[in-house]
Design a protein around this motif. Structure first.
Motif, PDB file in Angstrom:
ATOM      1  N   GLN A  96       0.836  -1.194   0.000  1.00 30.67           N
ATOM      2  CA  GLN A  96       0.000   0.000   0.000  1.00 30.67           C
ATOM      3  C   GLN A  96       0.871   1.245   0.000  1.00 30.67           C
ATOM      4  O   GLN A  96       1.891   1.297   0.682  1.00 30.67           O
ATOM      5  CB  GLN A  96      -0.921   0.008   1.239  1.00 30.67           C
ATOM      6  N   VAL A  97       0.453   2.227  -0.774  1.00 33.10           N
ATOM      7  CA  VAL A  97       1.187   3.481  -0.884  1.00 33.10           C
ATOM      8  C   VAL A  97       0.291   4.609  -0.412  1.00 33.10           C
ATOM      9  O   VAL A  97      -0.882   4.673  -0.778  1.00 33.10           O
ATOM     10  CB  VAL A  97       1.621   3.731  -2.343  1.00 33.10           C
ATOM     11  N   GLN A  98       0.822   5.464   0.390  1.00 30.59           N
ATOM     12  CA  GLN A  98       0.101   6.676   0.805  1.00 30.59           C
ATOM     13  C   GLN A  98       0.787   7.896   0.219  1.00 30.59           C
ATOM     14  O   GLN A  98       2.021   8.001   0.261  1.00 30.59           O
ATOM     15  CB  GLN A  98       0.037   6.771   2.327  1.00 30.59           C
ATOM     16  N   LEU A  99      -0.023   8.789  -0.309  1.00 33.07           N
ATOM     17  CA  LEU A  99       0.476  10.004  -0.948  1.00 33.07           C
ATOM     18  C   LEU A  99      -0.097  11.215  -0.227  1.00 33.07           C
ATOM     19  O   LEU A  99      -1.312  11.271   0.001  1.00 33.07           O
ATOM     20  CB  LEU A  99       0.068  10.035  -2.418  1.00 33.07           C
ATOM     21  N   VAL A 100       0.756  12.163   0.094  1.00 32.59           N
ATOM     22  CA  VAL A 100       0.325  13.367   0.790  1.00 32.59           C
ATOM     23  C   VAL A 100       0.836  14.587   0.035  1.00 32.59           C
ATOM     24  O   VAL A 100       2.054  14.805  -0.047  1.00 32.59           O
ATOM     25  CB  VAL A 100       0.823  13.392   2.245  1.00 32.59           C
ATOM     26  N   GLU A 101      -0.105  15.363  -0.503  1.00 33.32           N
ATOM     27  CA  GLU A 101       0.252  16.579  -1.227  1.00 33.32           C
ATOM     28  C   GLU A 101       0.355  17.771  -0.272  1.00 33.32           C
ATOM     29  O   GLU A 101      -0.326  17.811   0.763  1.00 33.32           O
ATOM     30  CB  GLU A 101      -0.791  16.918  -2.307  1.00 33.32           C
ATOM     31  N   SER A 102       1.157  18.736  -0.655  1.00 35.99           N
ATOM     32  CA  SER A 102       1.272  19.985   0.088  1.00 35.99           C
ATOM     33  C   SER A 102       1.736  21.072  -0.872  1.00 35.99           C
ATOM     34  O   SER A 102       2.161  20.784  -1.993  1.00 35.99           O
ATOM     35  CB  SER A 102       2.246  19.846   1.257  1.00 35.99           C
ATOM     36  N   GLY A 103       1.638  22.312  -0.409  1.00 35.43           N
ATOM     37  CA  GLY A 103       2.143  23.430  -1.195  1.00 35.43           C
ATOM     38  C   GLY A 103       1.099  24.249  -1.904  1.00 35.43           C
ATOM     39  O   GLY A 103       1.427  25.257  -2.539  1.00 35.43           O
ATOM     40  N   GLY A 104      -0.155  23.838  -1.821  1.00 34.03           N
ATOM     41  CA  GLY A 104      -1.203  24.617  -2.449  1.00 34.03           C
ATOM     42  C   GLY A 104      -1.449  25.920  -1.706  1.00 34.03           C
ATOM     43  O   GLY A 104      -0.919  26.150  -0.621  1.00 34.03           O
ATOM     44  N   GLY A 105      -2.265  26.774  -2.304  1.00 33.44           N
ATOM     45  CA  GLY A 105      -2.589  28.042  -1.659  1.00 33.44           C
ATOM     46  C   GLY A 105      -3.185  29.021  -2.629  1.00 33.44           C
ATOM     47  O   GLY A 105      -3.594  28.656  -3.740  1.00 33.44           O
ATOM     48  N   SER A 118       4.239  19.654  -3.625  1.00 35.85           N
ATOM     49  CA  SER A 118       5.020  18.471  -3.284  1.00 35.85           C
ATOM     50  C   SER A 118       4.066  17.318  -3.005  1.00 35.85           C
ATOM     51  O   SER A 118       2.946  17.520  -2.533  1.00 35.85           O
ATOM     52  CB  SER A 118       5.879  18.722  -2.038  1.00 35.85           C
ATOM     53  N   CYS A 119       4.540  16.127  -3.272  1.00 31.93           N
ATOM     54  CA  CYS A 119       3.776  14.919  -2.974  1.00 31.93           C
ATOM     55  C   CYS A 119       4.737  13.921  -2.361  1.00 31.93           C
ATOM     56  O   CYS A 119       5.651  13.416  -3.039  1.00 31.93           O
ATOM     57  CB  CYS A 119       3.143  14.352  -4.240  1.00 31.93           C
TER      58      CYS A 119
END
Length: 128
Positions: free
Chosen positions: A1-10, A21-22
């Motif tokens: 299983q892979v978990q992906l977490v995005e960030s950097g939006g705004g 970033s992911c």
């Protein structure tokens, strides 16, 4: 299983830049092709960019070509989307996705069903 977490939006003004970033869990990230997709309100999800497992091949939607750059750092299990010259029509929730097959073909990596794992998304809003 892979978990992906995005960030950097705004929120950013037109003409500005953002870097998404992911971060991926799992020890086999370096073998995955990775993609970015986006979905604006009332619209279908659309392909934005993809990158091969090695980073040697990249693919872009015509609407972002020349403005967005996808890259990856396999040592950090992270894929990036540098977005420059942003336009109001870039406003959407941006999702990263992982393809354990490494990318079946240049055509396939542009399609959502190619990917087995998806992040929760990060909102990008571009004001005019």
């Amino acid at each position: 299983q892979v978990q992906l977490v995005e960030s950097g939006g705004g929120l950013v003004q037109a003409g500005g830049s953002l870097r998404l970033s992911c971060a991926a869990s799992g020890r086999t990230f370096s073998s995955y092709a990775m993609g970015w997709f986006r979905q604006a309100p009332g619209k279908e999800r659309e392909f934005v960019a993809a990158i091969s497992w090695s980073g040697g091949s990249t693919y872009y939607a015509d609407s972002v070509k020349g403005r967005f750059t996808i890259s990856r750092d396999n040592a950090k299990n992270t894929v990036y989307l540098q977005m420059n010259s942003l336009k109001p029509e870039d406003t959407a929730v941006y999702y990263c996705a992982a393809d354990p097959k490494g990318g079946s073909s240049p055509a396939a990596v542009r399609l959502g069903p190619e990917y087995d794992y998806w992040g929760q998304g990060t909102q990008v809003t571009v004001s005019s």
